[in-house]
Enzyme design. Structure first.
Site, PDB file in Angstrom:
ATOM      1  N   CYS A 221       0.814  -1.225   0.000  1.00  0.00           N
ATOM      2  CA  CYS A 221       0.000   0.000   0.000  1.00  0.00           C
ATOM      3  C   CYS A 221       0.844   1.271   0.000  1.00  0.00           C
ATOM      4  O   CYS A 221       0.478   2.274  -0.623  1.00  0.00           O
ATOM      5  CB  CYS A 221      -0.977   0.006   1.168  1.00  0.00           C
ATOM      6  SG  CYS A 221      -0.228  -0.192   2.797  1.00  0.00           S
TER       7      CYS A 221
ATOM      8  N   ASP B 299      -7.854   5.203  -1.773  1.00  0.00           N
ATOM      9  CA  ASP B 299      -7.438   4.029  -1.013  1.00  0.00           C
ATOM     10  C   ASP B 299      -6.833   2.969  -1.932  1.00  0.00           C
ATOM     11  O   ASP B 299      -7.501   2.504  -2.861  1.00  0.00           O
ATOM     12  CB  ASP B 299      -8.665   3.455  -0.293  1.00  0.00           C
ATOM     13  CG  ASP B 299      -8.306   2.380   0.715  1.00  0.00           C
ATOM     14  OD1 ASP B 299      -7.116   2.062   0.839  1.00  0.00           O
ATOM     15  OD2 ASP B 299      -9.225   1.852   1.371  1.00  0.00           O
TER      16      ASP B 299
ATOM     17  N   HIS C 291      -6.153  -0.032  -1.086  1.00  0.00           N
ATOM     18  CA  HIS C 291      -6.465  -1.366  -0.575  1.00  0.00           C
ATOM     19  C   HIS C 291      -7.651  -1.999  -1.302  1.00  0.00           C
ATOM     20  O   HIS C 291      -8.624  -2.448  -0.693  1.00  0.00           O
ATOM     21  CB  HIS C 291      -6.743  -1.298   0.932  1.00  0.00           C
ATOM     22  CG  HIS C 291      -5.596  -0.783   1.731  1.00  0.00           C
ATOM     23  ND1 HIS C 291      -5.406   0.565   1.978  1.00  0.00           N
ATOM     24  CD2 HIS C 291      -4.557  -1.420   2.316  1.00  0.00           C
ATOM     25  CE1 HIS C 291      -4.306   0.723   2.697  1.00  0.00           C
ATOM     26  NE2 HIS C 291      -3.774  -0.465   2.923  1.00  0.00           N
TER      27      HIS C 291
END
Length: 486
Positions: free
Chosen positions: A169, A366, A368
């Protein structure tokens, strides 16, 4: 030290669908999608398109018939009233939650990568797609490059890993920040992703650079290779400071390859990792040195001109276990800078790309989300780029972000850099003795960190003898303990 999840956790058997929300009818086509979404969700438009159709249909039902009457009396008057109520419902946030977004935006101003969007109920309910409305903000947000976990790419070096799920990430967040710098440089801050192909050639070339293979200049494969000396390795976590240094090494390598320049894949700006002296490396306020920036630009241009575009990365440590509240107003203010590229950071153990703020909340993209690897050819103007964009505006409280982070700024020319320095100096004066970073004209010779004869347009090499180089390259114990947080 922040506790982290098990590194050996296996990636999920099925990719997490890319979450996406639709703003106004004007930006419905910009919704993100995931190439690995189940076939039944993609068929016939999927649930997201259905929600958009529902919204469009409902708005049409309550729209007045302009050919029959004005705003007074009869059915048309009632329709107009219902239309206004419904638009206020959309602008107020309830419809955003219905369409699957995260936390609904409030009506407070949004500071987003140097732009201010006013989301008052009156403006968001207007018929025009103005600079101040929800739709204009969402169009801007969904045009930013979104880079996420991928699976199914060629193995990284000798690791045998074909996915970066659960560990990549920070790398992905850093790719997003650098990608925005390239978008701003080649296409400008006002560029928006068009609804239909063919795409802009520069846009496609930028996406190609971030493909998931060694053949793509700024891939996760090449970043990990460049950052080995700073602790980067497939399957391992890394902090923002080490990530900035990895980019510094990768861009230097990129510029030293003549075949890369011939393919027009050379990084088009100087890179300045702002650290200052040894105190800056240990968490003190970094120092932006104007003379150092000028030399980097001069070296980048090979003496052809006095200045070049420049990317500044400013690694910071703003607390121990949590961010010191005194820095939050200063962080928010950096998003008002026209040069803003946002923040590389997030919650402990979960890096994100923070691109804006509203009230005391960070708005972020994001990484993820698990998607199939996609390598877009540099000349494929008809390529499907939907997996590189997201319309879901996620947020988190600013006081919960990890104190270890990095801020990015892009300055197009000397005037832009001077404006940045002026704004940064004013911000430092407002900091009550605890600035994020400071600006000086020059540094003392004993603390000079940069080799003026480097010629690469990158900073941080040619370190003077009075600085512990073991701490600077990330291999020392101090660097690992202090920076391996995210």
């Amino acid at each position: 030290m922040t506790s982290l999840p098990e590194r050996g956790a296996a990636p999920p058997s099925n990719p997490t669908p890319s979450s996406s929300c639709v703003g106004d009818a004007a930006v419905a086509s910009s919704s993100s999608s995931t190439s690995s979404a189940p076939e039944e969700q993609r068929k016939d438009g999927g649930p997201k398109q259905c929600k958009a159709s529902i919204l469009s249909s409902v708005l049409t039902i309550f729209e007045p018939d302009q050919d029959q009457s004005g705003r007074s009396g009869g059915h048309a008057s009632g329709s107009y009233a219902w239309s206004r109520v419904l638009r206020r419902f959309v602008g107020g946030g309830s419809m955003w939650r219905f369409l699957g977004c995260g936390k609904a935006l409030t009506t407070a101003d949004v500071q987003f990568l140097g732009k201010c969007y006013k989301l008052s109920s009156e403006e968001s309910s207007s018929d025009s797609d103005s600079e101040g409305g929800h739709a204009a903000f969402l169009e801007d947000f969904s045009s930013r490059i979104w880079i996420t976990y991928r699976k199914g790419f060629d193995a990284i070096s000798d690791s045998k890993l074909t996915s970066d799920v659960n560990w990549g990430c920070m790398v992905r967040s850093s790719q997003m920040l650098v990608a925005q710098a390239l978008i701003f440089h080649h296409l400008g801050r006002s560029w928006r992703k068009p609804a239909q192909n063919p795409s802009n050639p520069e846009y496609i070339r930028i996406l190609h650079l971030f493909g998931d293979s060694e053949a793509c200049a700024f891939s996760i494969h090449n970043l990990l290779q460049a950052g080995k000396s700073y602790g980067l390795a497939a399957g391992s976590w890394v902090g923002p400071y080490a990530m900035c240094r990895a980019w510094q090494t990768l861009i230097r390598t990129n510029r030293e390859q003549p075949e890369v320049i011939n393919r027009n894949e050379s990084f088009p700006m100087a890179l300045y990792v702002v650290s200052g002296d040894e105190d800056g490396e240990r968490g003190g306020a970094p120092v932006v040195c104007i003379d150092v920036a000028a030399q980097l630009c001069y070296d980048f241009n090979k003496d052809q001109s006095a200045w070049s575009p420049i990317l500044l990365l400013v690694p910071l440590v703003l607390g121990l276990d949590k961010i010191n509240p005194r820095y939050i107003p200063l962080l928010k203010e950096t998003f008002t800078f026209p040069q803003s590229l946002g923040i590389l950071g997030g919650k402990p153990g979960a890096s994100t790309y923070i691109a804006g703020v509203q009230d005391d909340r960070a708005l972020y993209l994001d990484p993820h989300e698990v998607q199939l690897a996609v390598n877009i050819a540099s000349d494929n103007l008809e390529a499907d780029t939907s997996s590189y964009h997201c319309s879901t505006v996620r947020d988190m409280p600013l006081d919960l972000i990890d104190p270890s982070l990095a801020i990015g700024f892009y300055c197009r020319d000397k005037d832009d850099f001077d404006d940045f320095c002026s704004r940064a100096s004013e911000l430092a004066e407002q900091a009550n003795g605890a600035p994020l970073f400071t600006v000086v004209q020059s540094v003392q010779p004993s603390k000079q960190m940069y080799n003026q004869d480097d010629g690469s347009g990158c900073s941080g090499y040619g370190v003077s003898d009075n600085i512990d180089t073991e701490d600077l390259d990330g291999s020392g114990e101090t660097g690992e303990d202090e920076w391996q947080i995210l």
